[in-house]
Design a protein around this motif. Sequence first.
Motif, mmCIF file in Angstrom:
data_model
loop_
_atom_site.group_PDB
_atom_site.id
_atom_site.type_symbol
_atom_site.label_atom_id
_atom_site.label_comp_id
_atom_site.label_asym_id
_atom_site.label_seq_id
_atom_site.Cartn_x
_atom_site.Cartn_y
_atom_site.Cartn_z
ATOM 1 N N PRO A 221 0.814 -1.219 0.000
ATOM 2 C CA PRO A 221 0.000 0.000 0.000
ATOM 3 C C PRO A 221 0.848 1.268 0.000
ATOM 4 O O PRO A 221 1.726 1.445 0.836
ATOM 5 C CB PRO A 221 -0.825 -0.128 1.281
ATOM 6 N N THR A 222 0.553 2.126 -0.957
ATOM 7 C CA THR A 222 1.306 3.355 -1.173
ATOM 8 C C THR A 222 0.317 4.453 -1.533
ATOM 9 O O THR A 222 -0.616 4.232 -2.321
ATOM 10 C CB THR A 222 2.320 3.158 -2.322
ATOM 11 N N ALA A 223 0.496 5.627 -0.954
ATOM 12 C CA ALA A 223 -0.446 6.726 -1.161
ATOM 13 C C ALA A 223 -0.601 7.054 -2.645
ATOM 14 O O ALA A 223 0.353 6.993 -3.418
ATOM 15 C CB ALA A 223 0.025 7.957 -0.397
ATOM 16 N N LYS A 224 -1.819 7.399 -3.018
ATOM 17 C CA LYS A 224 -2.098 7.794 -4.391
ATOM 18 C C LYS A 224 -1.611 9.224 -4.650
ATOM 19 O O LYS A 224 -1.205 9.928 -3.736
ATOM 20 C CB LYS A 224 -3.605 7.707 -4.658
ATOM 21 N N ASN A 225 -1.700 9.630 -5.893
ATOM 22 C CA ASN A 225 -1.364 10.991 -6.310
ATOM 23 C C ASN A 225 0.022 11.409 -5.829
ATOM 24 O O ASN A 225 0.165 12.349 -5.026
ATOM 25 C CB ASN A 225 -2.418 11.983 -5.804
ATOM 26 N N PRO A 226 1.058 10.734 -6.294
ATOM 27 C CA PRO A 226 2.412 11.058 -5.832
ATOM 28 C C PRO A 226 2.803 12.501 -6.157
ATOM 29 O O PRO A 226 2.353 13.078 -7.153
ATOM 30 C CB PRO A 226 3.292 10.067 -6.601
ATOM 31 N N LEU A 227 3.648 13.045 -5.296
ATOM 32 C CA LEU A 227 4.138 14.407 -5.462
ATOM 33 C C LEU A 227 5.293 14.427 -6.456
ATOM 34 O O LEU A 227 5.980 13.421 -6.646
ATOM 35 C CB LEU A 227 4.619 14.943 -4.119
ATOM 36 N N ASN A 228 5.513 15.574 -7.066
ATOM 37 C CA ASN A 228 6.728 15.710 -7.867
ATOM 38 C C ASN A 228 7.867 16.202 -6.973
ATOM 39 O O ASN A 228 7.665 16.469 -5.775
ATOM 40 C CB ASN A 228 6.508 16.619 -9.079
ATOM 41 N N GLY A 229 9.062 16.314 -7.521
ATOM 42 C CA GLY A 229 10.213 16.669 -6.702
ATOM 43 C C GLY A 229 10.037 17.989 -5.957
ATOM 44 O O GLY A 229 10.338 18.089 -4.767
ATOM 45 N N LYS A 230 9.548 18.991 -6.660
ATOM 46 C CA LYS A 230 9.358 20.304 -6.023
ATOM 47 C C LYS A 230 8.362 20.216 -4.885
ATOM 48 O O LYS A 230 8.566 20.810 -3.814
ATOM 49 C CB LYS A 230 8.878 21.313 -7.067
ATOM 50 N N GLN A 231 7.283 19.463 -5.078
ATOM 51 C CA GLN A 231 6.265 19.317 -4.035
ATOM 52 C C GLN A 231 6.795 18.545 -2.830
ATOM 53 O O GLN A 231 6.457 18.877 -1.687
ATOM 54 C CB GLN A 231 5.034 18.620 -4.627
ATOM 55 N N TRP A 232 7.623 17.520 -3.073
ATOM 56 C CA TRP A 232 8.220 16.784 -1.960
ATOM 57 C C TRP A 232 9.092 17.705 -1.097
ATOM 58 O O TRP A 232 8.994 17.716 0.128
ATOM 59 C CB TRP A 232 9.076 15.621 -2.477
ATOM 60 N N VAL A 233 9.932 18.473 -1.744
ATOM 61 C CA VAL A 233 10.821 19.374 -1.000
ATOM 62 C C VAL A 233 10.017 20.418 -0.254
ATOM 63 O O VAL A 233 10.300 20.734 0.916
ATOM 64 C CB VAL A 233 11.839 20.031 -1.953
ATOM 65 N N THR A 234 8.984 20.962 -0.881
ATOM 66 C CA THR A 234 8.138 21.974 -0.232
ATOM 67 C C THR A 234 7.449 21.397 0.996
ATOM 68 O O THR A 234 7.416 22.031 2.065
ATOM 69 C CB THR A 234 7.089 22.509 -1.225
ATOM 70 N N LEU A 235 6.894 20.187 0.860
ATOM 71 C CA LEU A 235 6.192 19.558 1.985
ATOM 72 C C LEU A 235 7.138 19.305 3.151
ATOM 73 O O LEU A 235 6.817 19.610 4.309
ATOM 74 C CB LEU A 235 5.570 18.231 1.520
ATOM 75 N N ILE A 236 8.319 18.772 2.867
ATOM 76 C CA ILE A 236 9.257 18.430 3.936
ATOM 77 C C ILE A 236 9.835 19.688 4.580
ATOM 78 O O ILE A 236 9.946 19.779 5.813
ATOM 79 C CB ILE A 236 10.378 17.517 3.388
ATOM 80 N N SER A 237 10.170 20.682 3.785
ATOM 81 C CA SER A 237 10.725 21.913 4.350
ATOM 82 C C SER A 237 9.688 22.635 5.208
ATOM 83 O O SER A 237 10.025 23.214 6.250
ATOM 84 C CB SER A 237 11.226 22.842 3.237
ATOM 85 N N LYS A 238 8.438 22.599 4.790
ATOM 86 C CA LYS A 238 7.370 23.228 5.581
ATOM 87 C C LYS A 238 7.233 22.553 6.932
ATOM 88 O O LYS A 238 7.120 23.215 7.971
ATOM 89 C CB LYS A 238 6.051 23.158 4.819
ATOM 90 N N GLU A 239 7.262 21.217 6.947
ATOM 91 C CA GLU A 239 7.115 20.490 8.209
ATOM 92 C C GLU A 239 8.326 20.708 9.108
ATOM 93 O O GLU A 239 8.203 20.756 10.337
ATOM 94 C CB GLU A 239 6.914 18.999 7.924
ATOM 95 N N MET A 240 9.499 20.831 8.513
ATOM 96 C CA MET A 240 10.723 21.068 9.287
ATOM 97 C C MET A 240 10.894 22.527 9.700
ATOM 98 O O MET A 240 11.764 22.840 10.499
ATOM 99 C CB MET A 240 11.946 20.650 8.459
ATOM 100 N N LYS A 241 10.068 23.380 9.071
ATOM 101 C CA LYS A 241 10.223 24.828 9.279
ATOM 102 C C LYS A 241 11.624 25.275 8.865
ATOM 103 O O LYS A 241 12.275 26.090 9.527
ATOM 104 C CB LYS A 241 9.928 25.215 10.730
#
Length: 311
Positions: A221-241
């Motif tokens: 099981p793997t989440a649908k609608n995978p992110l692209n590279g820019k979206q992955w970095v944005t999501l992780i940087s936002k969570e890390m502040k």
Amino acid sequence: MQTILGSGGAIGIELAKSLKQFTSDIKLVSRNPKKINDTDILFPADLTDPAKVDEAIKGSEIVYITVGFPYNTKIWQSTWPNFIQSVVDACIKHNAKLVFFDNIYMYDPNYLDGMKEDTPIKPISKKGIVRAEVLNRITKEVESGNLKALIARSADFYGPSIVNTSMLTETVFTPLSKGKKANWPIALNYKHSFTYTPDAGKATALLGNTDDAYNQTWHLPTAKNPLNGKQWVTLISKEMKSKNKVSTVSNFMFKVIGLFVPVMREMPEMMYQYNRDYDFNSDKFTNRFPEFKVTTYEEGVKEVVAIDYKD
């Protein structure tokens, strides 16, 4: 007895946690196994030794392969086929069922956007050729009726407490946590699925303890609608502040980074996975087990940051 060969890695640890709901008879096999559950049986062994593999599997009802040999092409070529053959032989000898935790390296690169269990097998990398050979040795015995086995296949994975085995950890989580730029492979505009390791462990345990799941291949099981590279970095940087900073990295630069991060040294031949969309479909699993809650990317990133990167 349910036995995990290669119990000390990210998947083996999550699998051991999840097996507890199915059995209290769990054997952990590696060079230096450590208990995950209080009742675990520890079996130190060199898994390149067929005699030790046979001894470890003796008395087992189900055998799980989650071993992670060093991420090196020459080691894979010399180790994986012989190891798999020794496991298959021992499972047949001792009437044990086999669960093989697999990756997607053997798939035809032209079919990565929407990969399913019947995606054509046509590897272009040396590591992919090794994985195809390993898969063939298992399926040959299944088709001959000698072995009961299932393939539990994962996309690239991410999760808490992973060291040197996750591309997402090495290229995004770790550098951002140090105030540095993320290093995304090749291009930022392609989407890329990642399987969350706790989900992979739970699902592998569930499949192994579901009799009608055998003699089949399953995408974990793997989440649908995978992110692209820019979206992955944005999501992780936002969570890390942290600052949202990223550079794309060429094959040449991965070789340079590999001077300091060994796992990156082996990545250039796998970079075809980042110059196209990589969308891993796990509908077969979620349709068969509709009660299974798949971790969203937002939830997964939040948990990884909370466990590994909070002061």
